[in-house]
Design a protein around this motif. Sequence first.
Motif, PDB file in Angstrom:
ATOM      1  N   VAL A 175       0.886  -1.101   0.102  1.00 33.19           N
ATOM      2  CA  VAL A 175      -0.232   0.041  -0.046  1.00 33.19           C
ATOM      3  C   VAL A 175       0.705   1.199  -0.012  1.00 33.19           C
ATOM      4  O   VAL A 175       0.667   2.367  -0.711  1.00 33.19           O
ATOM      5  CB  VAL A 175      -0.887   0.020   1.138  1.00 33.19           C
ATOM      6  CG1 VAL A 175      -1.747   1.160   1.382  1.00 33.19           C
ATOM      7  CG2 VAL A 175      -1.877  -1.319   1.195  1.00 33.19           C
ATOM      8  N   GLU A 219      -5.725   0.278   6.472  1.00 33.46           N
ATOM      9  CA  GLU A 219      -6.901   1.366   6.420  1.00 33.46           C
ATOM     10  C   GLU A 219      -6.190   2.659   6.771  1.00 33.46           C
ATOM     11  O   GLU A 219      -6.389   3.817   6.035  1.00 33.46           O
ATOM     12  CB  GLU A 219      -8.108   1.211   7.549  1.00 33.46           C
ATOM     13  CG  GLU A 219      -9.223   2.406   7.444  1.00 33.46           C
ATOM     14  CD  GLU A 219     -10.213   2.268   8.426  1.00 33.46           C
ATOM     15  OE1 GLU A 219     -11.078   3.101   8.336  1.00 33.46           O
ATOM     16  OE2 GLU A 219     -10.184   1.118   9.189  1.00 33.46           O
ATOM     17  N   SER A 222      -3.602   3.517   3.948  1.00 30.23           N
ATOM     18  CA  SER A 222      -4.323   4.219   2.883  1.00 30.23           C
ATOM     19  C   SER A 222      -4.722   5.725   3.157  1.00 30.23           C
ATOM     20  O   SER A 222      -4.732   6.437   2.258  1.00 30.23           O
ATOM     21  CB  SER A 222      -5.813   3.310   2.523  1.00 30.23           C
ATOM     22  OG  SER A 222      -5.303   1.857   2.059  1.00 30.23           O
ATOM     23  N   ASN A 225      -1.959   7.959   2.540  1.00 29.46           N
ATOM     24  CA  ASN A 225      -1.740   8.170   1.013  1.00 29.46           C
ATOM     25  C   ASN A 225      -2.456   9.252   0.478  1.00 29.46           C
ATOM     26  O   ASN A 225      -2.467  10.001  -0.167  1.00 29.46           O
ATOM     27  CB  ASN A 225      -1.800   6.698   0.403  1.00 29.46           C
ATOM     28  CG  ASN A 225      -0.656   5.720   0.794  1.00 29.46           C
ATOM     29  OD1 ASN A 225       0.415   6.047   1.057  1.00 29.46           O
ATOM     30  ND2 ASN A 225      -0.968   4.511   0.368  1.00 29.46           N
ATOM     31  N   THR A 226      -3.930   8.973   0.788  1.00 28.85           N
ATOM     32  CA  THR A 226      -4.884  10.046   0.372  1.00 28.85           C
ATOM     33  C   THR A 226      -4.746  11.361   0.917  1.00 28.85           C
ATOM     34  O   THR A 226      -4.835  12.368   0.220  1.00 28.85           O
ATOM     35  CB  THR A 226      -6.227   9.486   0.603  1.00 28.85           C
ATOM     36  OG1 THR A 226      -6.435   8.134   0.168  1.00 28.85           O
ATOM     37  CG2 THR A 226      -7.394  10.220   0.090  1.00 28.85           C
TER      38      THR A 226
END
Length: 265
Positions: A175, A219, A222, A225-226
């Motif tokens: 990820v 989670e 991620s 990253n966002t």
Amino acid sequence: NTIGVTSVARNTKILPLQVMDDNGNGFSDDVAQSIIYAIDQGADVINMSLGTNGDDSQVRAAVDLAFANNVVVVAAAGNCGNSSAGPCSGQVSGYVTFPANYNRVIAVGATDSSDNRASFSSYGERLDIMAPGSGTIRSTTWNNLNSVSAYASSLYGTSYSAPIVASSAALIRSVRPDTSIDDVRALLMASTKKLSPMSGTFYSQTYGHGLLDIGKSVEIASDLNTSGESEPSLQQTGGPAAEHVYASTNAEHIHATTANAKYLR
């Protein structure tokens, strides 16, 4: 399902390196060389389901080399919870064996099917995280042509907990490919499930940071990253001249100075 086991991280490439014989005996130089070989082959995560009762300079140097190459190292904490033999010989009860005992190596203990620490699992201040390691665990390495008695039936041990965490570290890196060792460690340990015996504490020497919760780890990874968040930097408030200006009538400055003094103390 009593058939076999698979990786937490699908599509992960696995480089199996045997450093001990079928009876679990081996030499430190083989362990060290296997670590170096894995680094040279581009491994992102190294799992070591093995342990000994003392520091070894060769293995320590190889582990340090792994860190220098941003390779996550995971190891079984040991099965010294109720044993004083083998790798536990001459050590205190619950002793976390090496290489799990090295700084920055993720030391993994074992839970049973009720989410309690398995009685055999090592514990103490070097324990980092828990993962399943006791119950109906089957090995895919046993068959009629490879009938090593140690793998013929249900298995248990921190040796089976460690690969679960190592595979989870690989999933995190899928990820966040460019993430650091300490980032992976933080994502694994900060997202753990706090088990009932921990009584709401952040860390305990019996359960480390708690039980692995890879869903939560991924989670968070991620979300990072966002969000596009970067590492915060510490900067000076005001210019260099302002730092040398002080007036006894400046209440705001006095308050800030007091606050800083408390923080620095």
